[in-house]
Design an enzyme around this catalytic site. Structure first.
Site, mmCIF file in Angstrom:
data_model
loop_
_atom_site.group_PDB
_atom_site.id
_atom_site.type_symbol
_atom_site.label_atom_id
_atom_site.label_comp_id
_atom_site.label_asym_id
_atom_site.label_seq_id
_atom_site.Cartn_x
_atom_site.Cartn_y
_atom_site.Cartn_z
ATOM 1 N N SER A 117 0.829 -1.197 0.000
ATOM 2 C CA SER A 117 0.000 0.000 0.000
ATOM 3 C C SER A 117 0.878 1.267 0.000
ATOM 4 O O SER A 117 1.657 1.469 -0.927
ATOM 5 C CB SER A 117 -0.964 -0.040 1.185
ATOM 6 N N ASP A 169 -10.140 -5.097 -3.996
ATOM 7 C CA ASP A 169 -9.564 -4.129 -3.048
ATOM 8 C C ASP A 169 -10.434 -2.873 -2.971
ATOM 9 O O ASP A 169 -10.554 -2.141 -3.953
ATOM 10 C CB ASP A 169 -8.148 -3.768 -3.497
ATOM 11 N N HIS A 200 -7.960 -5.666 0.526
ATOM 12 C CA HIS A 200 -6.698 -4.979 0.806
ATOM 13 C C HIS A 200 -5.954 -5.773 1.869
ATOM 14 O O HIS A 200 -5.979 -5.410 3.064
ATOM 15 C CB HIS A 200 -6.994 -3.555 1.273
#
Length: 219
Positions: A117, A169, A200
């Site tokens: 991320s 996600d 995620h």
């Protein structure tokens, strides 16, 4: 020199390689430590795992709350408006960790950068602009935040890159992962793209794929 605080896992033999792995927004360096026993490395590869802790910064999209962050996110639009100066400062701190590994006797082409991320956005910047050839770049559920401003270095023009993303996600849309893949391909990077039925997060099938890729780039 002052370095980022890190969780560090030493191999049983003297280290021959290093993997520097960045966490995402709001997490810390402990986040990916549990993966280490599941990553099968090639025989003769003794990797030091380094998991830096992000500094605590106010994050605009979270009402200015201070939390572990590699940079401020100003807007959750699909373009992900971010504080690029803070991102580049974090990338410079990652590059300082690389330099520390060189001082410890690890060759640059024995070092992998990885990030999840926000951490992925930072390692894109750190790896592609680094002036010595690295072993590989692993980016999980992330995006190339600095695609309009990054200044790639030719030393890593042939860097092996693995990009992984969850097809469901809700935090970082898979379109952003695909956009990064497209940018990399257009700039002639060796990029593999893998998607998994997940949100995620990280899943077991993904960990197996990471292990296989590490065996290739570290062999």
């Amino acid at each position: 020199m002052s370095y980022l605080a890190c969780e560090q896992i030493e191999p049983q033999q003297p280290a021959t390689h290093a993997i520097i792995w960045l966490h995402g927004l709001g997490a810390d360096g402990h986040d990916f430590v549990p993966l280490v026993p599941h990553l099968q490395l090639p025989a003769g590869v003794h990797a030091r795992f380094i998991f830096p802790h992000a500094p605590h910064l106010p994050v605009t999209i979270n009402g200015g709350m201070r939390m572990p962050a590699w940079y401020d996110i100003l807007s959750m639009s699909i373009e992900r408006e971010v504080d690029e100066q803070q991102l580049r400062e974090s990338a410079a701190q990652v590059q300082a960790l690389i330099e520390r590994e060189l001082e410890r006797g690890i060759k640059p082409d024995h070092i992998v950068l990885a990030g999840f991320s926000q951490g992925g956005a930072v390692v894109y910047e750190a790896a592609l602009s680094y002036p010595k050839r690295l072993a590989g770049l692993l980016v999980l559920s992330s995006y190339l935040a600095t695609h309009q401003s990054i200044q790639p270095h030719s030393a890593n023009a042939d860097l092996p890159i693995l990009v992984q993303h969850g097809s469901q996600d809700p935090v970082v849309a898979e379109a952003l992962g695909r956009h990064a893949q497209q940018w990399l391909a257009e700039h002639n990077y060796q990029v593999q793209y893998q998607t998994f039925q997940m949100q995620h997060q990280v899943c077991p099938e993904q960990i197996a794929a990471i292990s296989k890729w590490l065996q290739q780039v570290l062999a």
